[in-house]
Write a protein that holds these residues in place. Structure first.
Motif, short mmCIF file in Angstrom:
data_model
loop_
_atom_site.label_atom_id
_atom_site.label_comp_id
_atom_site.label_asym_id
_atom_site.label_seq_id
_atom_site.Cartn_x
_atom_site.Cartn_y
_atom_site.Cartn_z
N ARG A 1 0.94 -1.04 -0.43
CA ARG A 1 0.33 0.06 0.06
C ARG A 1 0.68 1.37 -0.38
O ARG A 1 0.92 2.70 0.88
CB ARG A 1 -1.29 -0.46 1.07
CG ARG A 1 -1.91 -1.59 0.88
CD ARG A 1 -2.66 -0.95 2.40
NE ARG A 1 -3.88 -2.08 2.68
CZ ARG A 1 -4.37 -2.68 3.31
NH1 ARG A 1 -5.19 -0.95 3.29
NH2 ARG A 1 -5.21 -3.08 3.28
N THR B 1 1.01 3.76 -1.97
CA THR B 1 0.30 4.87 -3.72
C THR B 1 -1.45 4.67 -2.82
O THR B 1 -1.76 4.00 -2.35
CB THR B 1 0.33 4.62 -5.04
OG1 THR B 1 -0.23 3.11 -4.90
CG2 THR B 1 2.17 4.05 -5.86
N GLU B 2 -1.88 5.63 -3.26
CA GLU B 2 -2.91 6.39 -3.15
C GLU B 2 -3.94 4.47 -3.90
O GLU B 2 -5.17 4.24 -3.75
CB GLU B 2 -3.35 7.34 -3.98
CG GLU B 2 -4.90 7.67 -3.75
CD GLU B 2 -5.15 9.26 -4.80
OE1 GLU B 2 -6.78 9.48 -4.36
OE2 GLU B 2 -4.14 10.26 -4.80
N PHE B 3 -3.28 4.84 -5.54
CA PHE B 3 -4.05 3.77 -6.18
C PHE B 3 -4.24 2.89 -4.92
O PHE B 3 -5.25 1.83 -4.98
CB PHE B 3 -3.53 3.23 -7.57
CG PHE B 3 -3.39 2.32 -7.99
CD1 PHE B 3 -5.00 2.60 -9.27
CD2 PHE B 3 -3.01 0.89 -7.99
CE1 PHE B 3 -5.64 1.62 -9.58
CE2 PHE B 3 -3.68 0.08 -9.38
CZ PHE B 3 -4.66 -0.28 -9.91
N ARG C 1 -3.21 1.53 -2.09
CA ARG C 1 -4.42 2.28 -0.53
C ARG C 1 -5.97 2.30 -1.08
O ARG C 1 -6.52 1.05 -0.24
CB ARG C 1 -3.84 2.74 0.37
CG ARG C 1 -2.79 3.35 0.60
CD ARG C 1 -2.37 4.81 0.93
NE ARG C 1 -2.04 6.24 0.71
CZ ARG C 1 -1.44 6.56 0.29
NH1 ARG C 1 -0.21 5.32 -0.43
NH2 ARG C 1 -1.11 7.56 -1.24
N ALA C 2 -6.17 2.53 -1.92
CA ALA C 2 -7.59 2.62 -2.16
C ALA C 2 -7.61 1.26 -2.31
O ALA C 2 -8.95 0.73 -2.05
CB ALA C 2 -7.97 3.07 -3.65
N GLU D 1 -8.17 -1.14 0.52
CA GLU D 1 -9.15 -1.41 1.13
C GLU D 1 -10.58 -1.92 0.70
O GLU D 1 -11.57 -2.12 1.31
CB GLU D 1 -9.09 0.60 1.11
CG GLU D 1 -8.97 0.90 2.76
CD GLU D 1 -8.45 0.46 3.76
OE1 GLU D 1 -9.36 0.34 4.96
OE2 GLU D 1 -7.33 0.38 4.20
#
Length: 196
Positions: free
Chosen positions: A70, A72-74, A76-77, A80
């Protein structure tokens, strides 16, 4: 052409390009308007008939997260929302237009279709030296895979009319960058001619 050719078909998944998928709000509309799925289906079938290896990559997250990082923002998204990315989840499936095409399916937890798996070795073992890339999104998995494959020594061509991004300007900018950092972009017709 450098050795045999293969088509890497990147992230043609329900989660990525279907309205009900995780990224559907971002990508389903642009993908539908572009007509890219039908063009890619025709190209994949023709390339396979011409003797090219056809490999589909899927972004999936197994229980325990596999090799997902996790960072990068991608990532992490999707971390989740990982339940919707399980290998057997409806969203992880290839879209129906491509699901019936004969080819290897390889899963990983990376943007590059060649990271976190043994696909590069599998390709080399079959004498593949040239890769034609299709997929969504041009500026994400396609660009990441193209650069990675080039660094691994493959001759890489992005198939311009079999890729798409959330915005046409982003798609064009990514293709312009890839034209300089790979062996050059090709249309489906040009790629097919090279595989024969």
């Amino acid at each position: 052409m450098n050795g045999k050719c293969a088509v890497l078909a990147l992230h043609w998944q329900v989660n990525v390009i279907a309205p009900e998928g995780f990224f559907g709000e971002l990508l389903a509309g642009p993908v539908a308007r572009s007509g890219v799925v039908a063009r890619a289906a025709r190209f994949h079938a023709a390339a396979a008939a011409a003797g090219a290896e056809l490999v589909f990559t899927r972004f999936t997250v197994p229980a325990g997260e596999g090799e997902l990082v996790r960072n990068t923002e991608f990532m992490r998204a999707v971390g989740e929302a990982q339940e919707s990315f399980r290998p057997d989840a409806p969203g992880a499936a290839l879209v129906p237009e491509l699901a019936g095409q004969p080819g290897l399916v390889v899963d990983n937890q990376k943007l590059s279709g060649l990271a976190g798996n043994d696909l590069a070795t599998w390709l080399r073992d079959r004498g593949v030296g040239t890769l034609f890339l299709t997929g969504v999104a041009t500026d994400l998995t396609v660009e990441q895979t193209a650069r990675h494959a080039t660094d691994l020594g493959f001759q890489v061509h992005v198939v311009t009319d079999c890729t798409a991004a959330a915005e046409e300007a982003t798609h064009r900018a990514s293709l312009a960058a890839l034209a300089r950092t790979t062996a050059g972009n090709r249309t489906a017709a040009e790629a097919l001619a090279a595989c024969r």
